[in-house]
Each structure stands twice: as structure tokens, then as C-alpha cells.
Scaffold this motif. Structure first.
Motif, PDB file in Angstrom:
ATOM      1  N   UNK A 222       0.827  -1.206   0.000  1.00  0.00           N
ATOM      2  CA  UNK A 222       0.000   0.000   0.000  1.00  0.00           C
ATOM      3  C   UNK A 222       0.863   1.259   0.000  1.00  0.00           C
ATOM      4  N   UNK A 223       1.960   1.235   0.786  1.00  0.00           N
ATOM      5  CA  UNK A 223       2.855   2.395   0.832  1.00  0.00           C
ATOM      6  C   UNK A 223       3.504   2.634  -0.524  1.00  0.00           C
ATOM      7  N   UNK A 224       3.916   1.521  -1.170  1.00  0.00           N
ATOM      8  CA  UNK A 224       4.545   1.666  -2.482  1.00  0.00           C
ATOM      9  C   UNK A 224       3.558   2.215  -3.499  1.00  0.00           C
ATOM     10  N   UNK A 225       2.331   1.684  -3.481  1.00  0.00           N
ATOM     11  CA  UNK A 225       1.314   2.188  -4.398  1.00  0.00           C
ATOM     12  C   UNK A 225       0.997   3.651  -4.126  1.00  0.00           C
ATOM     13  N   UNK A 226       1.020   4.062  -2.842  1.00  0.00           N
ATOM     14  CA  UNK A 226       0.751   5.463  -2.485  1.00  0.00           C
ATOM     15  C   UNK A 226       1.814   6.378  -3.086  1.00  0.00           C
TER      16      UNK A 226
ATOM     17  N   UNK B 144       7.124  19.978  11.312  1.00  0.00           N
ATOM     18  CA  UNK B 144       6.636  18.658  10.949  1.00  0.00           C
ATOM     19  C   UNK B 144       7.134  17.623  11.958  1.00  0.00           C
ATOM     20  N   UNK B 145       6.512  16.456  11.937  1.00  0.00           N
ATOM     21  CA  UNK B 145       6.809  15.439  12.943  1.00  0.00           C
ATOM     22  C   UNK B 145       8.250  14.946  12.875  1.00  0.00           C
ATOM     23  N   UNK B 146       8.809  14.908  11.644  1.00  0.00           N
ATOM     24  CA  UNK B 146      10.174  14.400  11.548  1.00  0.00           C
ATOM     25  C   UNK B 146      11.195  15.423  12.052  1.00  0.00           C
ATOM     26  N   UNK B 147      10.788  16.725  12.209  1.00  0.00           N
ATOM     27  CA  UNK B 147      11.692  17.755  12.742  1.00  0.00           C
ATOM     28  C   UNK B 147      10.850  18.771  13.498  1.00  0.00           C
ATOM     29  N   UNK B 148      10.350  18.390  14.695  1.00  0.00           N
ATOM     30  CA  UNK B 148       9.386  19.242  15.405  1.00  0.00           C
ATOM     31  C   UNK B 148       9.957  20.583  15.855  1.00  0.00           C
ATOM     32  N   UNK B 149      11.259  20.736  15.941  1.00  0.00           N
ATOM     33  CA  UNK B 149      11.841  21.997  16.403  1.00  0.00           C
ATOM     34  C   UNK B 149      12.354  22.859  15.256  1.00  0.00           C
TER      35      UNK B 149
ATOM     36  N   UNK C 140      14.065  10.634   8.816  1.00  0.00           N
ATOM     37  CA  UNK C 140      13.902   9.541   9.758  1.00  0.00           C
ATOM     38  C   UNK C 140      13.203   8.328   9.158  1.00  0.00           C
ATOM     39  N   UNK C 141      13.083   8.257   7.845  1.00  0.00           N
ATOM     40  CA  UNK C 141      12.380   7.143   7.224  1.00  0.00           C
ATOM     41  C   UNK C 141      13.302   6.522   6.180  1.00  0.00           C
ATOM     42  N   UNK C 142      14.107   5.581   6.593  1.00  0.00           N
ATOM     43  CA  UNK C 142      15.129   5.037   5.704  1.00  0.00           C
ATOM     44  C   UNK C 142      14.527   4.280   4.536  1.00  0.00           C
ATOM     45  N   UNK C 143      13.357   3.717   4.728  1.00  0.00           N
ATOM     46  CA  UNK C 143      12.772   2.928   3.651  1.00  0.00           C
ATOM     47  C   UNK C 143      12.367   3.804   2.470  1.00  0.00           C
ATOM     48  N   UNK C 144      12.236   5.111   2.688  1.00  0.00           N
ATOM     49  CA  UNK C 144      11.800   5.992   1.602  1.00  0.00           C
ATOM     50  C   UNK C 144      12.817   6.020   0.465  1.00  0.00           C
TER      51      UNK C 144
ATOM     52  N   UNK D 138       6.522  11.807   4.862  1.00  0.00           N
ATOM     53  CA  UNK D 138       7.067  11.182   3.660  1.00  0.00           C
ATOM     54  C   UNK D 138       7.370  12.238   2.604  1.00  0.00           C
ATOM     55  N   UNK D 139       8.454  12.056   1.863  1.00  0.00           N
ATOM     56  CA  UNK D 139       8.799  12.931   0.752  1.00  0.00           C
ATOM     57  C   UNK D 139       8.874  12.121  -0.535  1.00  0.00           C
ATOM     58  N   UNK D 140       8.346  12.675  -1.606  1.00  0.00           N
ATOM     59  CA  UNK D 140       8.448  12.066  -2.920  1.00  0.00           C
ATOM     60  C   UNK D 140       9.687  12.617  -3.628  1.00  0.00           C
ATOM     61  N   UNK D 141      10.162  11.931  -4.643  1.00  0.00           N
ATOM     62  CA  UNK D 141      11.319  12.428  -5.383  1.00  0.00           C
ATOM     63  C   UNK D 141      10.999  13.762  -6.065  1.00  0.00           C
TER      64      UNK D 141
END
Length: 608
Positions: free
Chosen positions: A14-18, A97-102, A593-597, A144-147
């Protein structure tokens, strides 16, 4: 184990399709349009690129907060010879954003409007101008970030000659510094738009360029105290009607032709004519003659009309003087009117704006002409007449000063002040003791002021200005220096105010050391000044344009600019240059913080 369970596989799929679906053009939709029905040979056409960002997503601002982030950048593909104007991006919103709240990142969300323009050369032979807008961006959610990708949109404008196209369109880059009349008109309707325009016209009275209007209004109507209340009100109304008529005509003409608002004051014959009018009125105040229409014309027009016509003509001349009251509001109105091509709407908007500008003078003219403290005759009234005469002489010098050497204009002002000191402080002295002391004080003050004006001018500030030339601009780019271009004119009162305040500020002067400080003098119209105003789309002075080291316009300010505002803009440009990072990666970016991306980014590639 959970890692091998169907649930985990389904989640990964589902993540890949998203990611795959999000990067096929659905995150950002691009449209490009122009309010002008056609491009004009030898003219400039405004463009608006609308960026629609999908809910839950954002794209980075035009100025990236970190070297590894991909900024949003717009480029145009144009036919040979067609030139793109400055691209103006809206201010990005600061968010966490959650990955860098400060960490506050500046991003775009929802609908974003980017404005620019294209200029079609007069010799363009094609029947159409194809325009392709390319937006390079990187889209992210809260996690999440897209290319990076490039979205494109096309617009084809038919080409017409100036005579066929009607009203010339102005650059939306100009409008970006002002009020968006088109959006307000669409949302609120014409009646509320006209009301707002009147309020904005009142605001023009807060600019320094109204000083001549105040002086002339006081001098002209201070002599009307003998008239009845009805006549005084009629004369004041005619005066404001003259302001409205000429200001409206100049505004519509400037919007239709694309000329600089206030450019009439670049013409020497206009300046000489206004100075001559002031001298004629001054002679009447000194008792050399009485201004009256011929007897035959007076009989035809009646006893009231000659004064009304004179007040209307005086107001019309002041409408020309008010033309340099340029600011973001007026520039926005010029751009909007030029885009619409609706002559009736243009007349309405400029007339209401001019009525807002002139409304205080309706009150001032009536109040000055109604002063009960003036006796019906005698030495006081004669003294006031002479004072108004010297005020008009000073205004004559003011209009002639762009045609005179700077020191000659100062000496002329000094001569008027010293002559006024002698006449008002010594020759026309009342017998009453209290009034005599007041006259002596006025005379002494004017004499000291005249001596001060006659002294050689002290050096102003520490900024080293260089006249604008193409060579100076190229040299700044070779030296990798940002550029500040100051568009000024001698007849521009806000320009003089900025010279004495903004550019004399220590903080601004210190920042100027890191800039190439260029000054474009638009006092008189020449081929050189016309080419400069057309290139930079200058619609009035003062205008300040900031260019980065690559010669790209990054900021524009119209009207009087306070020291703090200019210093902030200069600091921002310096900080942007200092953050210039090594060449960024064009293929992907890793979420903190999302290495799988980084692995999922292989699903799709950004179009170059």
C-alpha cells in the motif's frame, strides 16, 4: 513472524502504491493563464502560473531552508526573441513537521500563484507565442517525501499589433507588490471595490508627495476669505474636481500605454508651465495685477463661473503634481486596469481613487478660505497676501528644480526665503506691538533658513552610488555581488525623503557595502531612461529593485521604504547568498527519519 505476515506485505504494498500514485502528477497540478487576450508586438503580457497542491501535501518554498532541500523553481520555455520578466514567488508559510518538530520549514500548501510576464519584440514574426511553464518541486507530507519532479503546463497566445490589441497589459510582477484588485472585485463586487479604492485614495495622502498640494491649496484658497460660504464651497468643489479629472486621465493613460505614472513631470515644458502658473498667481498675490477673464466671457459665463473655472484649472494642474504619489496600491491598480481593458471600469476606479486623494483638500480649501480671524481689510490681509505670494514663488522653484543644477535650485530657494524675510519681517510691519513682534520673528526665521539653504550642502550618508549602466550591472555579476537599483527623479519628493532617512541609516549604509549600489535617474525622459523603465517595468518612483548575484530579480519595493524594511530585505538577500550550497542532488532526497523511503524512490524518476 509479523515481518513475513500478509499484513506487513499488504502495508508495504500500500505504501509503495501510495508513493507511485502520488508521483505521477497528481500531487501538483499546474495551469498557466494570462488576463490579456493576446500578446502585443513590442509589449509585455502578464502571466499567472497557478499551482494546485493536493491536500495533505506541501512543496518547499522558493528559498530552501537547508542545502539538501529542493526549492520550488519556475522556468519558462519561450520562442526565440521572446523574453521572460522577473518571476515573483509568494511568501512561503513557516511550518513544523513530525520528523523535525523543532525546525521551522517554509513551504507552500493549497493553491499557490506565481506571477511573471513575457515581452514580445516588435519584430516578432510569428502569429502565436507558445509558452511552456515548468515547475520543479519536491512534495512531502508530514512523514514522507516524494522524489523531485517537474510539472508543466502550456499556453498559446495569439499575437497582435498594438493597434489591434487595445489596452496594453502590464506585468503582474508589478501587481505582486500591490493590492490584488481582480481577486477583491471577483469576491466582493464592484460597489465594495469602489469603496475600498476611495479609502486607498485617502491613504495616498500619507505619502510625502502631497506636500505641494497642501502648500498650493493653502496659498490659493487663503485669498478667498471675502467670498460667501456658498461660493467658497463651490470653489473648493471645483478645485477637487480638477484634481480628480486630471489624475483620472493620467491614470487611465498610464495603464493603457504602459508608461510610468507621473511621467508627465519628465517633460520640461510641463515643469516650465507649472512654474509659470505659480509665478502668475504669485504676481497677483503681490498686487501687480488682478486675474480676471475678459468682460465678454464673464458676461457669457456669469459672475460665478470665472472663479469656478480658475479653481478647476488649478486643481487640474495639481492632479499632475499628485501623479508621483506612487505606491504598491497605485501600482496594483495600474496593473489591474491594464489587464482588464475595460475603459469604463478604469475611469470609475481612478476617479474614485482620485476623489479619495482629493477629499481632504475639499475640507482644507473650505477651512482656509473661511478663516474668521482674518479682518476684512487692512495690513494683516495685505501681509497674508504677500506670504501666499512667496509660498507660490517657492513652488515655482520646486517645479523648475529638475531643470536646474542642484546648487542653483538651493540658491533660488534661499533667495525666495531671504526676500520673504525682508518683505514680511521689515517692510510690512504693523503698528500693533504684539503683531509687530510676530512679524519680526517670522522674518528672522526666514532669514536664517535662507542663509542655511545658501550654504554648500553637506555630504549625505556614506553610500557610494554608481549611475546605472549595463556595464555596471555586468561588473557586479562578474564580482558575484548582489545589486540594489534605486529608481529616482528630482521631482519625486519621496525619493528625497528616502535620501535623508532610509539611505542615511547606519544599518542600511553598512549593508550597502556588500552590494553594487546603482542609481537610475529618471528625472527627464530620454531614450536611455525609457529603455531602463521598460526593461525593469518601472511604473513610478521611487522604486527599488534587488537582484541576486546572478542578475535575477528577487525583491521589489515601490513608494517610500522605511530604513527597517529596506535593511530586512537586504539582509535576507545576503543570507540567501551565504546559504548557497554545493550542487544539489537532482534525483532523490532522503527523509530524515524514514530510511525505507530512499528505496521506494526507485519506483519513479523525476523528469529532467
Amino acid at each position: 513472524m509479523l515481518a513475513n505476515s500478509p499484513v506487513r506485505v499488504a502495508i508495504a504494498l500500500a505504501a509503495a502504491l501510495f508513493i507511485l500514485g502520488a508521483t505521477t502528477g497528481e500531487i501538483v497540478q499546474l495551469t498557466v493563464k494570462s488576463p490579456a487576450p493576446s500578446a502585443i508586438r513590442g509589449g509585455t503580457v502578464p502571466l499567472e502560473v497557478r499551482v494546485q497542491i493536493a491536500p495533505g501535501w506541501h512543496i518547499h518554498g522558493h528559498e530552501a531552508d537547508e542545502p539538501f532541500l529542493i526549492p520550488t523553481e519556475l522556468t519558462l520555455d519561450l520562442p526565440p526573441g521572446v523574453r521572460a520578466g522577473a518571476i515573483r514567488y509568494p511568501e512561503a508559510q513557516g511550518r513544523t513537521f513530525r520528523f523535525a518538530p523543532t525546525k521551522v520549514l517554509h513551504v507552500y500548501e493549497g493553491t499557490v500563484r506565481i506571477t511573471t510576464s513575457v515581452t514580445v519584440p516588435a519584430e516578432y514574426a510569428g502569429a502565436e507565442v507558445p509558452i511552456t511553464a515548468n515547475l520543479k518541486y519536491q512534495a512531502c507530507t508530514d512523514t514522507t517525501c516524494a522524489p523531485p519532479k517537474t510539472a508543466s503546463a502550456e499556453l498559446v497566445l495569439p499575437v497582435a499589433d498594438r493597434g489591434e490589441a487595445g489596452v496594453r497589459s502590464s506585468s503582474p510582477g508589478i501587481m505582486s507588490g500591490g493590492f490584488d484588485f481582480s481577486e477583491f472585485l471577483a469576491e466582493r463586487g464592484r460597489l465594495l471595490t469602489l469603496l475600498l479604492t476611495w479609502i486607498l485614495g485617502l491613504g495616498l495622502n500619507l505619502t510625502p508627495c502631497v506636500y505641494p498640494l497642501i502648500s498650493v491649496t493653502v496659498a490659493y484658497f487663503g485669498r478667498q476669505s471675502q467670498a460667501s460660504a456658498r461660493r467658497r464651497g463651490l470653489l473648493a468643489a471645483a478645485y477637487v474636481a480638477g484634481i480628480v479629472a486630471s489624475f483620472t486621465a493620467l491614470g487611465v493613460a498610464a495603464a493603457s500605454s504602459g508608461a510610468m505614472f507621473g511621467s508627465w513631470l519628465q517633460q520640461p515644458w510641463v515643469l516650465v508651465g507649472l512654474a509659470g502658473l505659480m509665478l502668475v498667481l504669485a504676481g497677483s498675490s503681490f498686487g501687480l495685477y488682478n486675474l480676471r477673464l475678459p468682460t465678454a466671457l464673464t458676461r457669457v459665463a456669469g459672475q460665478t463661473m470665472p472663479g469656478v473655472l480658475g479653481s478647476f484649472a488649478m486643481g487640474a494642474s495639481m492632479g499632475i503634481v499628485a501623479a508621483p504619489c506612487v505606491g504598491p496600491v497605485l501600482v496594483g491598480l495600474l496593473a489591474f486596469v491594464s489587464q482588464q481593458g475595460d475603459l469604463w471600469l478604469a475611469l470609475q476606479l481612478f476617479a474614485v481613487l482620485a476623489l479619495g486623494l482629493g477629499s481632504p483638500y475639499l475640507v482644507l480649501a473650505f477651512m482656509v478660505s473661511s478663516l474668521k480671524m482674518l479682518p476684512r481689510s487692512g495690513g494683516w490681509l495685505l501681509w497674508v497676501e504677500r506670504a501666499f505670494g512667496f509660498l507660490l514663488l517657492a513652488m515655482a522653484v520646486y517645479f523648475l528644480s529638475p531643470l536646474l543644477p542642484r546648487q542653483a535650485a538651493s540658491l533660488a530657494y534661499a533667495a525666495v526665503a531671504i526676500a520673504a524675510a525682508l518683505v514680511l519681517g521689515l517692510l510690512h510691519v504693523e503698528a500693533r506691538k504684539g503683531w509687530r513682534r510676530f512679524q519680526h520673528a517670522v522674518g528672522l526665521t526666514l532669514a536664517l533658513f535662507g542663509v542655511w539653504l545658501a550654504l554648500p550642502p553637506a555630504s549625505r550618508g556614506t553610500i557610494r552610488w554608481e549611475p546605472y549602466t549595463e556595464q555596471a550591472l555586468e561588473r557586479a555579476q562578474q564580482e558575484n555581488k548582489p545589486v540594489l537599483i534605486d529608481f529616482v527623479a528630482d521631482w519625486c519628493i519621496p525619493c528625497h525623503e528616502m535620501e535623508a532617512t532610509t539611505f542615511a541609516d547606519r544599518r542600511v549604509a553598512k549593508l550597502a557595502e556588500g552590494f553594487a549600489m546603482l542609481r537610475a535617474d529618471l528625472t527627464l525622459e530620454t531614450e536611455h531612461t525609457k529603455s531602463i523603465t521598460e526593461r525593469f517595468e518601472v511604473r513610478g518612483v521611487p522604486t527599488i529593485v534587488l537582484l541576486d548575484a546572478n542578475g535575477r530579480e528577487v525583491h521589489r519595493m515601490v513608494g517610500y521604504v522605511a530604513p527597517e524594511e529596506l535593511a530586512l530585505a537586504m539582509e535576507k538577500l545576503i543570507q540567501q547568498a551565504s546559504r548557497a550550497a554545493p550542487e544539489r542532488s537532482q534525483n532523490s532526497i532522503v527523509k530524515p527519519s524514514l530510511s525505507s523511503f530512499s528505496r521506494s524512490s526507485k519506483v519513479t524518476r523525476a523528469r529532467a
